[in-house]
Enzyme design. Structure first.
Site, short mmCIF file in Angstrom:
data_model
loop_
_atom_site.label_atom_id
_atom_site.label_comp_id
_atom_site.label_asym_id
_atom_site.label_seq_id
_atom_site.Cartn_x
_atom_site.Cartn_y
_atom_site.Cartn_z
N GLY A 39 0.79 -1.23 0.00
CA GLY A 39 0.00 0.00 0.00
C GLY A 39 0.82 1.27 0.00
N SER A 40 2.10 1.16 -0.34
CA SER A 40 2.93 2.37 -0.31
C SER A 40 2.92 3.10 -1.64
CB SER A 40 4.36 2.00 0.07
OG SER A 40 4.86 1.06 -0.84
N GLY A 41 2.32 2.51 -2.66
CA GLY A 41 2.22 3.22 -3.95
C GLY A 41 3.11 2.66 -5.05
N LYS A 42 3.73 1.52 -4.81
CA LYS A 42 4.63 0.95 -5.83
C LYS A 42 3.88 0.65 -7.12
CE LYS A 42 5.72 -2.69 -3.34
NZ LYS A 42 5.07 -2.59 -2.02
N THR A 43 2.80 -0.10 -6.99
CA THR A 43 2.05 -0.50 -8.18
C THR A 43 1.42 0.70 -8.86
OG1 THR A 43 1.65 -2.63 -7.17
CG2 THR A 43 0.26 -2.05 -9.01
N THR A 44 0.95 1.65 -8.07
CA THR A 44 0.39 2.88 -8.64
C THR A 44 1.43 3.57 -9.50
OG1 THR A 44 -0.95 3.10 -6.66
CG2 THR A 44 -0.79 5.03 -8.07
N GLU A 154 6.28 -7.33 -8.08
CA GLU A 154 6.15 -8.53 -7.25
C GLU A 154 6.20 -9.80 -8.10
OE1 GLU A 154 5.93 -7.99 -4.06
OE2 GLU A 154 4.92 -6.09 -3.75
#
Lengths: 310, 266
Positions: A39-44, A154
């Site tokens: 939920g830290s924004g990596k995928t975003t 991931e």
């Protein structure tokens, strides 16, 4: 030359700020790890640079930004989260669509399927595949057309230990071939083992970025806390027949910062330059304890990561 | 362009529900027209004898009008295929994958719009074939006088399939989209139409110019129009008015799809 330059990107989902003014650049030929808790924004962030998400503000460019981004994506292998394929089509038909979009030769499909060991099942429909096979097909699709840039989000999710180690080998192989790799992960040792550069995200904020050695000893900008002042720490796992006695003996050793016992293993931490494994071993031996196990763990990245994202 | 259409075709080639629906559509177009043909040729004799006036529906050139009218009720089937295909791309997230793999958003939406147009064209060709076939069963010589109705059918196909595509893009869930499309086309628009017509807006029959109604009225065949007019039930605007309205709607729908896909998170 920088492959990718990210300049002040922010992204809001309604009232939630998923990314806050993130800027960094990815040099050519690097293996760039993007680290951060869930939920830290990596995928975003990866979604934005692959154009599936629109940034609320800020911009990014590949190379000097002169070529249309979709043309650059054709020369890019991307695996975002889960493999996305048409379930009713076979592996080959699915890759055929990808090859048509990328404009690469049909012969590449066979090559890619062989590389991930799916050639025997190439005519079965995607929905009959196991999770591992689906992930492998996604990797085949990523490698299609010999891309210069590889983005993996991931990549070891849901794979068995063998699959995980295969992916690691693959990343190293791709890096050796001179490809630029961007790897998002929350698994620290995954990043530590393969990356040359790292960016750490926390709740959408970029905490540090840069090459891995520099980053880990560099001043930490956003809080002003100086990481070099904290000496590097090493963790050691020690086991002997008599843990109680061992713990007692270890307490008498100078330089030990912390002793923890859990599940039959004693973990000690110390400053790296003050105490070595040899010294610990000798101290125990001199005090009549024979160690059945002594493992040195370089907890550098992990301790820094936890420090930063606390 | 052809390249993009080819990619769409590759996606659909093994899609069983798509193939079944298309076969169903072909069978229905011929089947429905044939049934009406059978019934009307039987009752037609009665009309013929009692009114001493030819009740021409399935003879050249009127056959172009009537077969287009009958077939237009079956357009719901290609609409379903578009909704299912579009929504399944959302479900399997392949719409994102296509972009990730290197299509631009413009190319993706262009490919889909080309698919919509091809489907409308396919439905039109099918209607032409069916009308021609049924016309040949009659005794009158081949005539293309009312062939413009086939073009109107194409316009209506574009409106219906285009609107269902836009709804699918907006709603993303196949079952929900089909439900809403169904209720809108069969209920809501009809209710709106009747109520709008009752309003004193200064424009006669303004309700006829709702998105689906305008192309529906384009396909009204002459006998029905005359009957409605004579019975004082309804009057109609000129064909060109309906045609203009339909074309405007088609352009708007196309633009909305394009804009929506370009601006939003996938």
């Amino acid at each position: 030359m920088n492959i990718l330059t990210i300049n002040g990107i922010s992204k809001n989902f309604g009232s939630i700020a998923a990314l806050k003014n993130v800027s960094f650049f990815v040099p050519e030929g690097s293996v760039y790890g993007i680290l951060g808790p869930n939920g830290s924004g990596k995928t975003t962030l990866l979604g934005i640079v692959t154009d599936v998400l629109r940034a609320s503000s800020g911009a990014y460019k590949f190379y000097d930004g002169s070529k249309p981004v979709n043309e650059i994506r054709k020369d890019m292998g991307v695996l975002l989260e889960t493999p996305n394929f048409y379930p009713y089509l076979s592996a080959r038909q699915n890759l055929n669509i990808v090859a048509k979009i990328k404009g690469c030769d049909a012969a590449e499909i066979t090559k890619a399927l062989k590389k991930v060991n799916l050639i025997e099942r190439q005519h079965s429909s995607f929905k009959t595949y196991s999770l591992g096979m689906k992930q492998r097909l996604a990797i085949a699709s990523t490698l299609l057309g010999d891309p210069k840039i590889v983005i993996l989000d991931e990549p070891t999710n849901g794979l068995d230990p063998e699959g995980i180690s295969e992916i690691r080998q693959l990343i190293k192989l791709l890096a050796k071939e001179g490809k630029t790799i961007i790897l998002a992960s929350h698994l620290l040792d995954e990043v530590e083992k393969v990356c040359t550069h790292v960016a750490i995200l926390k709740k959408g904020e970029l905490l540090v970025s840069g090459d891995i050695d520099g980053t880990l000893s560099k001043k930490h900008g956003s809080t002003g806390e100086n990481l070099t002042e904290q000496k590097e720490k090493t963790m050691m796992e020690v086991v002997s027949d008599d843990l109680e006695k061992l713990a007692g003996v270890l307490k008498t050793l100078n330089g030990i910062l912390d002793i923890n016992e859990s599940e039959g293993v004693i973990t000690v931490s110390c400053h790296t330059d003050e105490l070595t494994a040899q010294q610990v071993n000798k101290h125990c031996f001199d005090n009549g304890i024979i160690l059945s196990r002594l493992t040195v763990k370089n907890k550098n990245l992990e301790s820094k990561f936890l420090e930063l994202t606390k | 362009m052809l390249h993009l259409l080819n990619i769409e075709f590759l996606k659909l080639q093994r899609n069983r529900s798509f193939l079944i629906l298309i076969i169903l559509f072909i069978v229905s177009v011929f089947g429905a027209n044939y049934i009406v043909y059978e019934v009307s040729t039987n009752t037609g004799h009665i009309v013929h004898e009692t009114s001493n006036k030819s009740f021409r529906l399935f003879e050249f050139p009127e056959v172009w009008q009537f077969v287009s009218f009958i077939s237009s009720f079956l357009l719901i089937i290609p609409c379903f295929t578009v909704i299912m295909h579009t929504c399944s791309e959302y479900t399997y997230r392949t719409h994102r994958q296509n972009i990730i793999d290197g299509l631009s958003r413009e190319q993706y939406i262009t490919a889909k719009i080309l698919y919509v147009v091809s489907l409308a064209l396919f439905a039109t060709i099918l209607t032409v074939a069916c009308a021609f076939f049924i016309g040949m069963l009659g005794n009158d010589p081949i005539s293309f006088r009312d062939f413009r109705c086939v073009f109107y059918f194409f316009i209506q196909a574009l409106t219906y399939i285009g609107l269902s595509f836009l709804l699918a893009l907006l709603i993303k869930k196949a079952v929900l989209t089909i439900g809403i499309f169904f209720i809108y086309s069969f209920l809501i628009e009809n209710i709106l139409e009747k109520n709008l017509n009752r309003l004193n807006t200064g424009i006669e029959n303004i309700g006829h110019f709702l998105p689906l109604s305008s192309s529906d009225h384009l396909l009204m065949f002459d006998i029905l129009k005359t009957a409605m007019r004579l019975a004082n039930i309804e009057s109609y605007a000129p064909e060109n008015a309906y045609l203009t309205a339909s074309v405007i709607y088609i352009v708007l729908i196309g633009y909305a799809c394009y804009y929506l896909y370009k601006k939003r998170d996938l």
